[in-house]
Write a protein that holds these residues in place. Structure first.
Motif, PDB file in Angstrom:
ATOM      1  N   ARG A 141       0.890  -1.194  -0.060  1.00 10.12           N
ATOM      2  CA  ARG A 141      -0.121   0.214  -0.126  1.00 10.12           C
ATOM      3  C   ARG A 141       0.865   1.303  -0.078  1.00 10.12           C
ATOM      4  NH1 ARG A 141      -5.439   0.735   1.635  1.00 10.12           N
ATOM      5  NH2 ARG A 141      -5.448  -1.326   0.522  1.00 10.12           N
ATOM      6  N   SER A 181     -10.871   3.601  -2.558  1.00  9.46           N
ATOM      7  CA  SER A 181     -10.641   4.151  -4.031  1.00  9.46           C
ATOM      8  C   SER A 181     -12.338   4.115  -4.529  1.00  9.46           C
ATOM      9  CB  SER A 181      -9.805   3.438  -4.697  1.00  9.46           C
ATOM     10  OG  SER A 181     -10.233   1.978  -5.133  1.00  9.46           O
ATOM     11  N   ARG A 192      -4.591   9.281   3.206  1.00 11.88           N
ATOM     12  CA  ARG A 192      -5.738   9.081   2.676  1.00 11.88           C
ATOM     13  C   ARG A 192      -5.757   7.610   1.970  1.00 11.88           C
ATOM     14  NH1 ARG A 192      -7.373   9.547  -2.690  1.00 11.88           N
ATOM     15  NH2 ARG A 192      -5.282   9.386  -3.459  1.00 11.88           N
ATOM     16  N   CYS A 193      -4.597   7.267   1.368  1.00  9.55           N
ATOM     17  CA  CYS A 193      -4.691   5.646   0.928  1.00  9.55           C
ATOM     18  C   CYS A 193      -4.522   4.497   1.885  1.00  9.55           C
ATOM     19  CB  CYS A 193      -3.122   5.605   0.143  1.00  9.55           C
ATOM     20  SG  CYS A 193      -2.909   6.466  -1.633  1.00  9.55           S
ATOM     21  N   GLU A 234      -1.073  12.129   1.739  1.00 11.82           N
ATOM     22  CA  GLU A 234      -1.543  11.248   0.999  1.00 11.82           C
ATOM     23  C   GLU A 234      -1.531   9.706   1.365  1.00 11.82           C
ATOM     24  OE1 GLU A 234      -2.953   9.907  -2.582  1.00 11.82           O
ATOM     25  OE2 GLU A 234      -2.522  12.046  -2.046  1.00 11.82           O
ATOM     26  N   ARG A 236      -9.547  -0.313  -4.034  1.00 11.46           N
ATOM     27  CA  ARG A 236      -8.607  -0.402  -2.851  1.00 11.46           C
ATOM     28  C   ARG A 236      -9.221   0.089  -1.578  1.00 11.46           C
ATOM     29  NH1 ARG A 236      -6.684   4.795  -3.425  1.00 11.46           N
ATOM     30  NH2 ARG A 236      -7.977   5.694  -1.663  1.00 11.46           N
ATOM     31  N   LEU A 258       1.146   6.610  -6.865  1.00 11.04           N
ATOM     32  CA  LEU A 258      -0.098   7.118  -7.154  1.00 11.04           C
ATOM     33  C   LEU A 258      -0.188   8.789  -7.476  1.00 11.04           C
ATOM     34  CD1 LEU A 258      -3.226   6.380  -7.399  1.00 11.04           C
ATOM     35  CD2 LEU A 258      -3.398   7.141  -5.140  1.00 11.04           C
ATOM     36  N   LYS A 259       0.612   9.443  -6.673  1.00 10.27           N
ATOM     37  CA  LYS A 259       0.878  10.967  -6.772  1.00 10.27           C
ATOM     38  C   LYS A 259       2.050  11.338  -7.302  1.00 10.27           C
ATOM     39  CE  LYS A 259      -3.448  12.380  -5.802  1.00 10.27           C
ATOM     40  NZ  LYS A 259      -4.322  12.747  -6.938  1.00 10.27           N
ATOM     41  N   GLN A 298       2.041   2.052  -3.264  1.00 14.67           N
ATOM     42  CA  GLN A 298       1.059   2.641  -4.276  1.00 14.67           C
ATOM     43  C   GLN A 298       1.000   4.038  -4.030  1.00 14.67           C
ATOM     44  OE1 GLN A 298      -2.364   0.390  -3.587  1.00 14.67           O
ATOM     45  NE2 GLN A 298      -1.571  -1.717  -3.811  1.00 14.67           N
ATOM     46  N   THR A 299       1.088   4.167  -2.708  1.00 15.54           N
ATOM     47  CA  THR A 299       0.864   5.672  -2.288  1.00 15.54           C
ATOM     48  C   THR A 299       2.084   6.591  -3.041  1.00 15.54           C
ATOM     49  OG1 THR A 299       0.263   5.040  -0.064  1.00 15.54           O
ATOM     50  CG2 THR A 299       0.906   7.369  -0.579  1.00 15.54           C
TER      51      THR A 299
END
Length: 355
Positions: free
Chosen positions: A197, A269, A263-264, A260, A274, A204-205, A200-201
Motif C-alpha cells: 500500500r 478508492s 488518504r491511501c 497522501e 482499494r 499514485l501521486k 502504491q501511495t
C-alpha cells in the motif's frame, strides 16, 4: 556522653544539609518559573506575537514550503521553551531504590521484544552515513557534560545502551500506519500488504525525492534528545534566480506525502479496488466473515492520523530521535541540565542548514 553528643551533631548536620538542598532546589525551580511567567507574560500583554499568527496556520496538501516551515517553527519554539523549563532532574537519593528503578526501566524497554505479542509499523527514511555522522557528533558533544555510563550499577548518570540510537539506525519518522496491536496468524501477510500500500501511495501521486535541512536540536521534556527538521523548496527571486531554501513557494513535499499516506490507508478508492487498510477496518472485515461490507463506526480518528508525528497536532513536526534519558532513574544525585540545553543551542547554530 561525648559520643552521643557527636552522633546528635552529625545527625543534625545531615538533616540540615538535606533540608537546605531541598529548599534550594524548590527555590531555584520557583525562581525559574516566576521568571518565565514574568517574561512571557509581559511579552503576551505588551507585544503582538507573530508566533500566535503562525500557530493558526492549517496544513494541507497545498500548503507551501514557507507556510509549513512557519508552522513548524512555532511548534519547535514552544517545545524548546518547554524543554528549558526542565533544568533539574532530582536524584533518587537511595542507591537501592536507584537500582530497583533502573531494573524496572530495563524490563519495560525489553518487554516489547521478549513478549512479542504486539506489532508496530512505522514508515521511516534512513539517514545517510554523512548525516548520521553529523548527528552522532552533535549528540556526543551535547551529552559529554553528563559523563554518563551505560552500566546500570553506576551511581552517576546512567543512559541504557538501548536508548542511544546507533548512527546507522538514525532515521526520520514519516508516518505510523499501524499502531501497537496484538499480532495474529496473518501478521506476515499484513506486513506485505502495508508495504504494498505504501508503494502504491508513492506512485499514485508521483512523489519525487526531496530535501530537508536541520533546524535545531532540543532535549524535549528534559529527556528525549531530538533533531528537528524543516523542508526546502524552490522559489524565484526578484532578479529571476531560482533558489532552494526554507522559503520555497512550491507545495511542501513532506506534508503532501503524509496526507497522501493517510488518504491511501484510510479511504476506499472510487472504483472500490482499494479498501481501507486500518486496524478498525481489518477487524470489522474479520468479524463480518466476508458477508457484506464491513461496518466501521466513526468513533475516533484512525491511529495513522492521530499517532503520526506532525499529523496528530497538525504542526508538520519532522524529527530524528538521538537519545532518551531515563529521568526516573538517571542518577543518585541531582543532575543539572542547563549545560545540556546550552550545548543544544550551540549545536543548533553549528549544524543548522545541514541537508
Amino acid at each position: 556522653m561525648t559520643s552521643r553528643h557527636d552522633m546528635r551533631s552529625v545527625a543534625l548536620s545531615v538533616a540540615l544539609f538535606c533540608f537546605t538542598s531541598a529548599l534550594y532546589r524548590k527555590k531555584r525551580s520557583s525562581e525559574r518559573q516566576a521568571t518565565e511567567e514574568h517574561t512571557y507574560g509581559n511579552e503576551e500583554s505588551s507585544l503582538p506575537s507573530i508566533i500566535e499568527h503562525f500557530k493558526e496556520l492549517r496544513l494541507d496538501p497545498n500548503t507551501t514550503v514557507e507556510e509549513a516551515n512557519k508552522r513548524r517553527t512555532v511548534s519547535y519554539y514552544e517545545k524548546s521553551r518547554e524543554a528549558h523549563a526542565k533544568e533539574l532532574v532530582p536524584g533518587t537519593g537511595s542507591y537501592r531504590r536507584l537500582i530497583r528503578l533502573r531494573r524496572a526501566e530495563s524490563e519495560q524497554n525489553l518487554s516489547y521484544y521478549t513478549e512479542a505479542t504486539q506489532s508496530h509499523r512505522t514508515v521511516v527514511v534512513m539517514c545517510d552515513s554523512a548525516t548520521g555522522g553529523v548527528l552522532g557528533e552533535a549528540r556526543q558533544k551535547i551529552l559529554d557534560p553528563l559523563q554518563y555510563s551505560t552500566d546500570a550499577a553506576t551511581r552517576g548518570v546512567y543512559i541504557p545502551a538501548l536508548n542511544i540510537i546507533p548512527e546507522r539506525d538514525m532515521h526520520v519518522t514519516v508516518a505510523v500506519p499501524w499502531w501497537w496491536h496484538t499480532m495474529g496468524e496473518n501478521n506476515e501477510q499484513l506486513s506485505k500488504d502495508l508495504a504494498s500500500r505504501f508503494r502504491q501511495t508513492l506512485f499514485l501521486k508521483l512523489h519525487h525525492p526531496f530535501q530537508i535541512e536541520l533546524q535545531r536540536i532540543v532535549l524535549l521534556g528534559g529527556s528525549t534528545l531530538v533533531a528537528l527538521w524543516r523542508t526546502v523548496g524552490e522559489r524565484t527571486t526578484e532578479d529571476g534566480f531560482s533558489i532552494y531554501d526554507r522559503h520555497g513557494k512550491s507545495a511542501d513535499p513532506f506534508v503532501r506525502l503524509r496526507e497522501e499516506i493517510v488518504r491511501c490507508f484510510t479511504t476506499e478508492s472510487p472504483d472500490g479496488r482499494r479498501q481501507p487498510l486500518t486496524y478498525k477496518y481489518v477487524k470489522s472485515a474479520k468479524e463480518s466473515n466476508g458477508v457484506g461490507r464491513p461496518r466501521v463506526p466513526p468513533t475516533r480518528r484512525d491511529s495513522i492520523a492521530s499517532r503520526s508525528p506532525g499529523l496528530g497536532q497538525g504542526d508538520g513536526f519532522i524529527h530524528t530521535t538521538l537519545c532518551r534519558l531515563p529521568r526516573g532513574c538517571l542518577s543518585q544525585d541531582d543532575v543539572d541540565l542547563d549545560p545540556i540545553h546550552r550545548l543544544c543551542r550551540e549545536a543548533s547554530s553549528t549544524f543548522s542548514g545541514h541537508r
